[in-house]
Design a protein around this motif. Sequence first.
Motif, mmCIF file in Angstrom:
data_model
loop_
_atom_site.group_PDB
_atom_site.id
_atom_site.type_symbol
_atom_site.label_atom_id
_atom_site.label_comp_id
_atom_site.label_asym_id
_atom_site.label_seq_id
_atom_site.Cartn_x
_atom_site.Cartn_y
_atom_site.Cartn_z
ATOM 1 N N ASP A 29 40.254 36.793 42.306
ATOM 2 C CA ASP A 29 39.035 37.523 42.596
ATOM 3 C C ASP A 29 38.363 37.935 41.288
ATOM 4 O O ASP A 29 39.035 38.160 40.281
ATOM 5 C CB ASP A 29 39.346 38.776 43.418
ATOM 6 N N PRO A 30 37.022 38.041 41.314
ATOM 7 C CA PRO A 30 36.331 38.529 40.114
ATOM 8 C C PRO A 30 36.780 39.951 39.790
ATOM 9 O O PRO A 30 37.250 40.688 40.672
ATOM 10 C CB PRO A 30 34.862 38.518 40.527
ATOM 11 N N PRO A 31 36.658 40.363 38.536
ATOM 12 C CA PRO A 31 37.178 41.675 38.140
ATOM 13 C C PRO A 31 36.498 42.855 38.824
ATOM 14 O O PRO A 31 37.094 43.910 38.945
ATOM 15 C CB PRO A 31 36.960 41.731 36.637
ATOM 16 N N HIS A 32 35.252 42.685 39.304
ATOM 17 C CA HIS A 32 34.563 43.828 39.907
ATOM 18 C C HIS A 32 34.987 44.063 41.356
ATOM 19 O O HIS A 32 34.635 45.077 41.945
ATOM 20 C CB HIS A 32 33.051 43.630 39.822
ATOM 21 N N ILE A 33 35.748 43.139 41.937
ATOM 22 C CA ILE A 33 36.196 43.283 43.323
ATOM 23 C C ILE A 33 37.401 44.212 43.366
ATOM 24 O O ILE A 33 38.354 44.042 42.611
ATOM 25 C CB ILE A 33 36.587 41.902 43.912
ATOM 26 N N LYS A 34 37.325 45.192 44.241
ATOM 27 C CA LYS A 34 38.452 46.099 44.426
ATOM 28 C C LYS A 34 39.205 45.683 45.676
ATOM 29 O O LYS A 34 38.614 45.483 46.731
ATOM 30 C CB LYS A 34 37.964 47.537 44.560
#
Length: 163
Positions: A29-34
């Motif tokens: 997942d991209p880093p901004h996804i929590k």
Amino acid sequence: MKFKVVCRKVYDYVRYDLKEIAFPSSLLDPPHIKKRRKLTWKESYYVVKEASRLYAASWVRDIGPELRPNDYKKDKEHEDNGGVNENKDKEPTALEDLAVAARGGMETLRPALQRLYMTRASAYKDALKSFIQGYQEGVQQVRDKKDEFESPKPEDNDSRKPS
């Protein structure tokens, strides 16, 4: 090798490598996804219960306000206005048309799909025509400008001749 080492390697292979071979993981997942937390058993039960209720209710022809409350709010507002917008006849959307046709079986679904494809084909054809027409106009404008710059200016040839 020792038996213990062999067992550990087989265990690691089954646990990590074989799982990745059988069920490859997707990209990270991209880093901004929590990441969301896992649901508890109770929450999972409620999700399955609600999903099954909605699924069972979707088999009924008249769905009712509990599944689509927004549609019924519009109807209530329409009644409150005193039928001001009654003159506008709503044409069914393509999705609604296909849904009705699908209920009727293949005999009714085929003409609906043909209408949909013909509509899309004509829209595509019109868009392509307008694009080609605009492209040709653009090419013609570029040619006109090019001709203006390349055409020699009329000069007086008599001035070059000796008198």
